[in-house]
Design an enzyme around this catalytic site. Structure first.
Site, PDB file in Angstrom:
ATOM      1  N   CYS A 104       0.818  -1.224   0.000  1.00 48.56           N
ATOM      2  CA  CYS A 104       0.000   0.000   0.000  1.00 48.56           C
ATOM      3  C   CYS A 104       0.848   1.269   0.000  1.00 48.56           C
ATOM      4  CB  CYS A 104      -0.977  -0.023   1.172  1.00 48.56           C
ATOM      5  SG  CYS A 104      -0.235   0.093   2.825  1.00 48.56           S
ATOM      6  N   HIS A 145      -2.705   1.350   6.744  1.00 50.96           N
ATOM      7  CA  HIS A 145      -3.030   1.208   5.318  1.00 50.96           C
ATOM      8  C   HIS A 145      -3.190   2.602   4.721  1.00 50.96           C
ATOM      9  CE1 HIS A 145      -4.361  -1.012   1.775  1.00 50.96           C
ATOM     10  NE2 HIS A 145      -5.293  -0.086   1.601  1.00 50.96           N
ATOM     11  N   HIS A 191      -5.569   1.846  -4.521  1.00 54.83           N
ATOM     12  CA  HIS A 191      -4.713   1.296  -3.453  1.00 54.83           C
ATOM     13  C   HIS A 191      -4.323  -0.128  -3.791  1.00 54.83           C
ATOM     14  CE1 HIS A 191      -7.901  -1.098  -1.049  1.00 54.83           C
ATOM     15  NE2 HIS A 191      -8.450  -0.770  -2.201  1.00 54.83           N
TER      16      HIS A 191
END
Length: 349
Positions: A265, A313, A325
């Site tokens: 990520c 994240h 993402h």
């Protein structure tokens, strides 16, 4: 041709604990027939219950992602320490050469005095391993010629500098060794969590696993790519970062990956901004503080959306209520709604 669907502009979002992984597994669970499931003995009854599997898989991948970000941070620190150690070793070598040259000049003086009838005790001190001890006795300086005293002072400073750099090098080497151990420890943690997740997936019924795989490969929610024709970044560098992130859609997730062909990520967002000529930190926690904080209602394409309370994240807002993402292992870089999981902060680099 992939169809497009316009989604609403970002506004107040009710944030839930349902992640993209849970959504994918929920899609898979919907495909479950009446055929009995095969449980993975290592993971208990969850393999027989898709809902329980969704919860367990979500937890495992969240834990793996937290460990991945710790790995990224430790790896980045070790890389920085390696650079520091190299620079310190180079500076120490140059300092040693300077000390050697100065001692060589004083050696010439000693030889001249020896030929003239012997070496003065003061010059002997100049050539000793610890002339700085002699300098502490200020009265002894009266016995030195002004030039000799100046050279002794320079040698003293040079030796002190050399010793300081040696100590710094030793300390950085110790830090580097600790960093290497931290990298190995976090790597082992990631691999353990991912192995448990693979066992969980392998324990799912074949039809549920197939549906899960299809959902993981999708590049947008329900297989539909968002319409971003009216999403305009506020700056040239944000536009370049968004273009890079969108170009990466479809690339595989790889923990520790920072492009150009696979990403985790924070590796994706760092790479995308790197393509725009902007340097941001390697970890999602670092990226949270890499600019100005804005609200969800103020989000613009190029903003970094950081998720979960521990900032484990991150994705890039690309407009029209969507982020790009790298979701989790086995999935592809893709579009998802900005409110897919609890938002910690939104940062504008």
């Amino acid at each position: 041709m992939v169809s497009h669907r316009r989604t609403s502009q970002p506004g107040p979002v009710t944030l839930t604990g349902v992640t993209v992984l849970s959504a994918a597994l929920a899609t898979a669970a919907a495909a479950l027939t009446s055929a009995p499931a095969v449980a993975d003995p290592a993971d208990g009854p969850a393999g027989r219950d898709p809902a329980a599997s969704a919860t367990r898989l979500t937890a495992l991948y969240e834990q793996a992602e937290r460990a991945t970000e710790k790995y990224n941070g430790a790896h980045e620190r070790a890389r920085s320490l390696r650079v520091q150690v190299t620079n310190l070793q180079d500076r120490t070598a140059r300092a040693q050469e300077r000390v050697n040259r100065m001692r060589g000049r004083l050696g010439v003086l000693a030889a001249a005095q020896y030929r003239a009838g012997g070496i003065d005790p003061t010059v002997q001190l100049l050539l000793s391993e610890g002339p700085d001890r002699y300098l502490e006795k200020a009265a002894a300086l009266d016995r030195l010629h002004r030039t000799q005293a100046g050279e002794l002072r320079e040698l003293q400073v040079a030796q002190r500098t050399l010793e300081q750099q040696r100590r710094e090098t030793v300390a950085r080497l110790a830090d580097l060794e600790a960093g290497r151990k931290a990298v190995a420890r976090h790597k082992k943690a990631v691999q353990g969590k991912l192995a448990a997740a693979r066992r969980m997936l392998n324990g799912l019924p074949a039809d549920v696993r197939a549906a899960y795989d299809r959902a993981s490969r999708a590049l947008g929610r329900d297989g539909i790519l968002p319409d971003l024709s009216e999403a305009l970044p506020t700056s040239g560098r944000a536009a370049a970062a968004v273009a890079a992130a969108r170009a990466a859609v479809g690339s595989p997730y790889s923990w520790g990956g920072s492009g150009p062909s696979a990403f985790d990520c924070s590796g994706l967002t760092q790479w995308a901004y790197g393509r725009a000529g902007v340097s941001i930190p390697r970890t999602s926690q670092g990226q949270r503080g890499a600019g100005r904080q804005v609200s969800l209602g103020e989000a613009q394409p190029g903003d970094l959306v950081v998720y979960r309370s521990d900032a484990s994240h991150v994705g890039m807002y690309v407009g029209n209520g969507q982020v790009v993402h790298a979701p989790y292992p086995g999935a592809r870089v893709r579009y998802d709604p900005v409110g897919m999981m609890p938002i910690s902060s939104i940062t504008r680099p």
